[in-house]
Design an enzyme around this catalytic site. Structure first.
Site, mmCIF file in Angstrom:
data_model
loop_
_atom_site.group_PDB
_atom_site.id
_atom_site.type_symbol
_atom_site.label_atom_id
_atom_site.label_comp_id
_atom_site.label_asym_id
_atom_site.label_seq_id
_atom_site.Cartn_x
_atom_site.Cartn_y
_atom_site.Cartn_z
ATOM 1 N N LYS A 162 0.762 -1.223 0.101
ATOM 2 C CA LYS A 162 -0.027 -0.041 0.195
ATOM 3 C C LYS A 162 0.959 1.211 0.002
ATOM 4 C CE LYS A 162 -3.653 -2.517 2.153
ATOM 5 N NZ LYS A 162 -4.724 -2.850 2.824
ATOM 6 N N GLU A 166 -9.738 -0.526 -1.856
ATOM 7 C CA GLU A 166 -9.302 0.643 -1.505
ATOM 8 C C GLU A 166 -9.508 1.617 -2.795
ATOM 9 O OE1 GLU A 166 -5.835 -0.202 0.705
ATOM 10 O OE2 GLU A 166 -6.930 -0.962 2.094
ATOM 11 N N SER A 207 -6.523 -8.917 7.050
ATOM 12 C CA SER A 207 -6.075 -9.276 8.436
ATOM 13 C C SER A 207 -5.553 -10.793 8.528
ATOM 14 C CB SER A 207 -6.842 -9.272 9.442
ATOM 15 O OG SER A 207 -7.239 -7.449 9.477
#
Ligand code: PGA
Length: 249
Positions: free
Chosen positions: A10, A95, A209
């Site tokens: 990211k 995202e 996660s």
């Protein structure tokens, strides 16, 4: 079935931090049976590709534009990625969908332009918390798959990697249970199979996660072929542990 562990960095790590992580991963002995991918930010892709030359680690982009070139200020194209040694690219991450208004149609165009340039698209799909609570998660993922990948030939589909990332699990510390992940992966597998028998072998990664302490359970699902890892990919030891767990599953 292929197994893949891909790290999505990211918008994290500056040059020296990226260099340190790429070097640490590059020095580690390859683990048989798992394809390892790393996706640093755009400015560090060329450096990563050079440093990882001669290793089995594949450098991936996190996004690309859906056109090959043109007046698109601030964008990066698939041929640019190809020219610096990038071999895979994440597309349609939640995202990107959420903050940059990417539609299934646009994501489908990105998938095609990547394929045209010999780059493996890592196509992300997954439902929001509200969609899961409403019980529409299978429908949402089906529509995302059809909307973006529907026009591909079976030969093109065979080149794609799918990542199932429930939005409610990304970066939240909440993880899908192994049962929830496997159930959705089996659903994705049946959608893939409907494109042709070989398409059923497309790897389907879990993301959200995923950490060394929950990965063994998640990767044990017969339709779970590894992971797309965010937070835990920022640490060499955690990421290597995930690769090891994938190799043992
Ligand atoms: P996370 O991110 O592992 O930090 O939840 C996964 C992803 O967004 O690809």
């Amino acid at each position: 079935m292929r197994k893949i562990v891909a790290g999505n960095w990211k918008m994290h790590k500056d040059r020296s931090e990226a260099l340190a992580l790429v070097s640490a991963l590059g020095r580690s002995p390859a683990i048989a049976g798992v394809e390892v991918m790393v996706a640093p930010a755009f400015p560090f892709l060329a450096m990563a590709a050079e440093l990882l030359q001669g290793t089995d680690i594949i450098v991936a982009g996190q996004n690309c534009h859906h056109e090959a070139k043109g007046a698109y200020t601030g964008e990066v194209s698939a041929p640019m990625l190809q020219s610096v040694g990038v071999k895979a690219c994440i597309v349609g991450h939640s995202e990107r969908r959420q903050y940059f208004a990417e539609s299934d149609e646009m994501i489908g165009r990105k998938v095609r332009i990547l394929l045209d340039h010999g780059i493996t698209p890592i196509f992300c799909c997954g439902e929001s918390r509200a969609e899961r609570e409403a019980g529409s998660h299978f429908k949402v993922v089906t529509e995302q798959m059809k909307g973006a990948l529907g026009g591909l030939t079976p030969e093109q589909m065979e080149q794609v990697v799918v990542a199932y990332e429930p939005v409610w699990a990304i970066g939240t510390g909440l993880t899908a249970t192994a049962g929830q992940a496997q159930e959705m992966h089996a659903h994705i597998r049946s959608l893939l199979r409907s494109h042709g028998p070989n398409v059923a072998n497309v790897p389907v990664l879990y993301g959200g996660s995923c950490k060394p302490d929950n990965a063994a359970e998640l990767f044990a699902g017969p339709d779970v072929n590894g992971g797309l890892i965010g937070g835990a990919a920022l640490d060499a030891e955690q990421f290597k542990a995930l690769v090891r767990i994938a190799s043992e599953s």
